[in-house]
Design a protein around this motif. Structure first.
Motif, PDB file in Angstrom:
ATOM      1  N   ASP A  43       0.853  -1.188   0.000  1.00  0.00           N
ATOM      2  CA  ASP A  43       0.000   0.000   0.000  1.00  0.00           C
ATOM      3  C   ASP A  43       0.888   1.237   0.000  1.00  0.00           C
ATOM      4  O   ASP A  43       1.768   1.376   0.851  1.00  0.00           O
ATOM      5  CB  ASP A  43      -0.904   0.003   1.241  1.00  0.00           C
ATOM      6  N   PHE A  44       0.665   2.120  -0.976  1.00  0.00           N
ATOM      7  CA  PHE A  44       1.420   3.366  -1.064  1.00  0.00           C
ATOM      8  C   PHE A  44       0.724   4.434  -0.234  1.00  0.00           C
ATOM      9  O   PHE A  44      -0.497   4.583  -0.290  1.00  0.00           O
ATOM     10  CB  PHE A  44       1.513   3.819  -2.525  1.00  0.00           C
ATOM     11  N   GLY A  45       1.499   5.172   0.539  1.00  0.00           N
ATOM     12  CA  GLY A  45       0.896   6.218   1.364  1.00  0.00           C
ATOM     13  C   GLY A  45       1.816   7.405   1.554  1.00  0.00           C
ATOM     14  O   GLY A  45       3.010   7.336   1.246  1.00  0.00           O
ATOM     15  N   LEU A  46       1.264   8.488   2.063  1.00  0.00           N
ATOM     16  CA  LEU A  46       2.040   9.697   2.313  1.00  0.00           C
ATOM     17  C   LEU A  46       2.763   9.644   3.656  1.00  0.00           C
ATOM     18  O   LEU A  46       3.765  10.325   3.851  1.00  0.00           O
ATOM     19  CB  LEU A  46       1.123  10.929   2.261  1.00  0.00           C
ATOM     20  N   GLN A  66      15.595  16.347   1.109  1.00  0.00           N
ATOM     21  CA  GLN A  66      16.940  16.371   1.671  1.00  0.00           C
ATOM     22  C   GLN A  66      17.799  17.476   1.056  1.00  0.00           C
ATOM     23  O   GLN A  66      18.651  18.056   1.733  1.00  0.00           O
ATOM     24  CB  GLN A  66      17.633  15.025   1.437  1.00  0.00           C
ATOM     25  N   ASN A  67      17.579  17.747  -0.222  1.00  0.00           N
ATOM     26  CA  ASN A  67      18.404  18.712  -0.945  1.00  0.00           C
ATOM     27  C   ASN A  67      17.676  20.028  -1.206  1.00  0.00           C
ATOM     28  O   ASN A  67      18.159  20.843  -2.001  1.00  0.00           O
ATOM     29  CB  ASN A  67      18.847  18.103  -2.277  1.00  0.00           C
ATOM     30  N   ALA A  68      16.532  20.229  -0.549  1.00  0.00           N
ATOM     31  CA  ALA A  68      15.713  21.422  -0.809  1.00  0.00           C
ATOM     32  C   ALA A  68      16.453  22.712  -0.497  1.00  0.00           C
ATOM     33  O   ALA A  68      16.366  23.698  -1.251  1.00  0.00           O
ATOM     34  CB  ALA A  68      14.421  21.344  -0.006  1.00  0.00           C
ATOM     35  N   ALA A  69      17.210  22.735   0.597  1.00  0.00           N
ATOM     36  CA  ALA A  69      17.924  23.958   0.987  1.00  0.00           C
ATOM     37  C   ALA A  69      18.970  24.334  -0.054  1.00  0.00           C
ATOM     38  O   ALA A  69      19.088  25.509  -0.443  1.00  0.00           O
ATOM     39  CB  ALA A  69      18.584  23.764   2.354  1.00  0.00           C
ATOM     40  N   ALA A  70      19.742  23.346  -0.523  1.00  0.00           N
ATOM     41  CA  ALA A  70      20.769  23.610  -1.536  1.00  0.00           C
ATOM     42  C   ALA A  70      20.143  24.051  -2.852  1.00  0.00           C
ATOM     43  O   ALA A  70      20.668  24.943  -3.538  1.00  0.00           O
ATOM     44  CB  ALA A  70      21.619  22.358  -1.752  1.00  0.00           C
ATOM     45  N   LEU A  71      18.994  23.458  -3.189  1.00  0.00           N
ATOM     46  CA  LEU A  71      18.304  23.833  -4.425  1.00  0.00           C
ATOM     47  C   LEU A  71      17.765  25.261  -4.333  1.00  0.00           C
ATOM     48  O   LEU A  71      17.859  26.027  -5.300  1.00  0.00           O
ATOM     49  CB  LEU A  71      17.169  22.841  -4.712  1.00  0.00           C
ATOM     50  N   ARG A  72      17.214  25.628  -3.192  1.00  0.00           N
ATOM     51  CA  ARG A  72      16.704  26.997  -3.014  1.00  0.00           C
ATOM     52  C   ARG A  72      17.844  28.006  -3.087  1.00  0.00           C
ATOM     53  O   ARG A  72      17.701  29.078  -3.696  1.00  0.00           O
ATOM     54  CB  ARG A  72      15.963  27.118  -1.679  1.00  0.00           C
ATOM     55  N   ASP A 130      -4.061   7.133  -9.274  1.00  0.00           N
ATOM     56  CA  ASP A 130      -4.101   8.338 -10.102  1.00  0.00           C
ATOM     57  C   ASP A 130      -3.118   9.346  -9.494  1.00  0.00           C
ATOM     58  O   ASP A 130      -3.498  10.187  -8.677  1.00  0.00           O
ATOM     59  CB  ASP A 130      -5.514   8.908 -10.145  1.00  0.00           C
ATOM     60  N   ILE A 131      -1.856   9.248  -9.884  1.00  0.00           N
ATOM     61  CA  ILE A 131      -0.804  10.059  -9.280  1.00  0.00           C
ATOM     62  C   ILE A 131      -0.987  11.549  -9.589  1.00  0.00           C
ATOM     63  O   ILE A 131      -0.717  12.410  -8.745  1.00  0.00           O
ATOM     64  CB  ILE A 131       0.583   9.581  -9.747  1.00  0.00           C
ATOM     65  N   LYS A 132      -1.458  11.876 -10.791  1.00  0.00           N
ATOM     66  CA  LYS A 132      -1.646  13.277 -11.151  1.00  0.00           C
ATOM     67  C   LYS A 132      -2.663  13.944 -10.230  1.00  0.00           C
ATOM     68  O   LYS A 132      -2.474  15.087  -9.800  1.00  0.00           O
ATOM     69  CB  LYS A 132      -2.088  13.395 -12.613  1.00  0.00           C
ATOM     70  N   ALA A 133      -3.733  13.238  -9.923  1.00  0.00           N
ATOM     71  CA  ALA A 133      -4.747  13.786  -9.015  1.00  0.00           C
ATOM     72  C   ALA A 133      -4.173  13.946  -7.608  1.00  0.00           C
ATOM     73  O   ALA A 133      -4.463  14.925  -6.920  1.00  0.00           O
ATOM     74  CB  ALA A 133      -5.968  12.866  -8.984  1.00  0.00           C
ATOM     75  N   MET A 134      -3.331  13.003  -7.194  1.00  0.00           N
ATOM     76  CA  MET A 134      -2.706  13.089  -5.881  1.00  0.00           C
ATOM     77  C   MET A 134      -1.731  14.264  -5.825  1.00  0.00           C
ATOM     78  O   MET A 134      -1.623  14.944  -4.797  1.00  0.00           O
ATOM     79  CB  MET A 134      -1.978  11.779  -5.561  1.00  0.00           C
ATOM     80  N   GLN A 135      -1.034  14.525  -6.919  1.00  0.00           N
ATOM     81  CA  GLN A 135      -0.104  15.656  -6.971  1.00  0.00           C
ATOM     82  C   GLN A 135      -0.849  16.979  -6.851  1.00  0.00           C
ATOM     83  O   GLN A 135      -0.383  17.919  -6.193  1.00  0.00           O
ATOM     84  CB  GLN A 135       0.697  15.619  -8.267  1.00  0.00           C
ATOM     85  N   GLN A 136      -2.012  17.075  -7.482  1.00  0.00           N
ATOM     86  CA  GLN A 136      -2.801  18.300  -7.406  1.00  0.00           C
ATOM     87  C   GLN A 136      -3.287  18.547  -5.984  1.00  0.00           C
ATOM     88  O   GLN A 136      -3.433  19.693  -5.559  1.00  0.00           O
ATOM     89  CB  GLN A 136      -3.989  18.204  -8.361  1.00  0.00           C
ATOM     90  N   ARG A 137      -3.503  17.466  -5.242  1.00  0.00           N
ATOM     91  CA  ARG A 137      -4.035  17.611  -3.881  1.00  0.00           C
ATOM     92  C   ARG A 137      -2.932  17.798  -2.844  1.00  0.00           C
ATOM     93  O   ARG A 137      -3.056  18.626  -1.946  1.00  0.00           O
ATOM     94  CB  ARG A 137      -4.874  16.383  -3.524  1.00  0.00           C
ATOM     95  N   TRP A 138      -1.827  17.027  -2.986  1.00  0.00           N
ATOM     96  CA  TRP A 138      -0.788  17.060  -1.959  1.00  0.00           C
ATOM     97  C   TRP A 138       0.539  17.637  -2.445  1.00  0.00           C
ATOM     98  O   TRP A 138       1.462  17.797  -1.670  1.00  0.00           O
ATOM     99  CB  TRP A 138      -0.573  15.668  -1.384  1.00  0.00           C
ATOM    100  N   GLY A 139       0.648  17.923  -3.737  1.00  0.00           N
ATOM    101  CA  GLY A 139       1.785  18.659  -4.256  1.00  0.00           C
ATOM    102  C   GLY A 139       3.124  17.965  -4.243  1.00  0.00           C
ATOM    103  O   GLY A 139       3.257  16.809  -4.621  1.00  0.00           O
ATOM    104  N   ARG A 140       4.134  18.703  -3.761  1.00  0.00           N
ATOM    105  CA  ARG A 140       5.538  18.313  -3.900  1.00  0.00           C
ATOM    106  C   ARG A 140       5.865  16.977  -3.240  1.00  0.00           C
ATOM    107  O   ARG A 140       6.719  16.235  -3.712  1.00  0.00           O
ATOM    108  CB  ARG A 140       6.429  19.411  -3.325  1.00  0.00           C
ATOM    109  N   LYS A 141       5.204  16.667  -2.135  1.00  0.00           N
ATOM    110  CA  LYS A 141       5.517  15.432  -1.422  1.00  0.00           C
ATOM    111  C   LYS A 141       5.260  14.218  -2.303  1.00  0.00           C
ATOM    112  O   LYS A 141       6.058  13.276  -2.334  1.00  0.00           O
ATOM    113  CB  LYS A 141       4.689  15.331  -0.139  1.00  0.00           C
ATOM    114  N   VAL A 142       4.168  14.227  -3.054  1.00  0.00           N
ATOM    115  CA  VAL A 142       3.860  13.119  -3.963  1.00  0.00           C
ATOM    116  C   VAL A 142       4.888  13.059  -5.084  1.00  0.00           C
ATOM    117  O   VAL A 142       5.337  11.977  -5.476  1.00  0.00           O
ATOM    118  CB  VAL A 142       2.436  13.270  -4.544  1.00  0.00           C
TER     119      VAL A 142
END
Length: 222
Positions: A43-46, A66-72, A130-142
């Motif tokens: 089962d895939f989950g957040l 993990q790399n968000a700070a360096a990317l920003r 439906d990963i696209k729908a999950m991305q619209q709802r939960w964004g970057r984490k998905v």
């Protein structure tokens, strides 16, 4: 002895400015013998990347986070550079390389995970989400989990080793069905991680229960 036949050789340059030698060859077909062995449902989950029907839990390293700070930092440095200048081109290249590093780390982890799963199980059952729908709802984490990419790599690995990937319809009520008696509850809020079946009184872990139902449903037509 069967040998590979080379078809084309080409040199390509990627967005990071690196050159790659690409060789295409025809490989003799090899017979893949289907194998039978252990089966597992995931089962895939957040909260947890994958929860297995055997109670196992696989946490994602979440490489983008993990790399968000360096990317920003790199993105802000790029925004301060003058457009059209050499410094901007160099900084843009650095940003692109950091994104490639994250992508390569994630992909490497997926291949190692797929190898580990395929070595243990011949049949793996998952939900066709439906990963696209999950991305619209939960964004970057998905997006950071990149579930679709992991499924593609796992399917490729199982095909090579004679295993099989079984996908369960996304509308199958895996979380709301009691894996012990089969009773289906009408509503189950996302924040409820454990619940008691009103029919048989069994206490159920949401994700593990869903994985057990996915295993049973996925193996029906195996």
């Amino acid at each position: 002895m069967k040998v590979n036949t080379f078809k084309t050789v080409s040199i390509k340059r990627d967005n990071c400015g690196d050159f790659w030698l690409c060789i295409v060859c025809a490989k003799p077909a090899s017979e893949i013998i289907p194998r039978k062995g252990n089966a597992i449902g995931y089962d895939f989950g957040l909260k947890t990347f994958l929860t297995g029907s055997d109670g196992s839990r696989i946490e994602s390293p979440r490489f983008f986070e993990q790399n968000a700070a360096a990317l920003r930092f790199a993105q802000r440095a790029l925004s301060r550079k003058q457009k059209g200048g050499a410094n901007r081109r160099r900084t843009k290249l650095e940003v692109t390389r950091k994104h490639r590093y994250v992508k390569n780390c994630r992909r490497d982890w997926f291949f190692k995970l797929a190898a580990d799963i395929s070595d243990q199980y011949s049949d793996v059952c998952i939900e066709d989400l439906d990963i696209k729908a999950m991305q619209q709802r939960w964004g970057r984490k998905v997006s950071d989990y990149a579930f679709s990419e992991s499924v593609g790599i796992l399917r490729h690995r199982l095909n090579k080793t004679g295993g099989q990937l079984h996908e369960v319809d996304q509308y199958f009520p895996s979380s709301k069905t009691c894996s012990r008696c089969g009773h289906v509850v009408k509503e189950l809020a996302l924040d409820i991680r454990q619940w008691e079946c009103p029919a048989c009184g069994t206490m159920l872990d949401r994700d593990e229960n869903a994985a057990m139902n996915i295993l049973v449903e996925g193996m029906k037509y195996a």
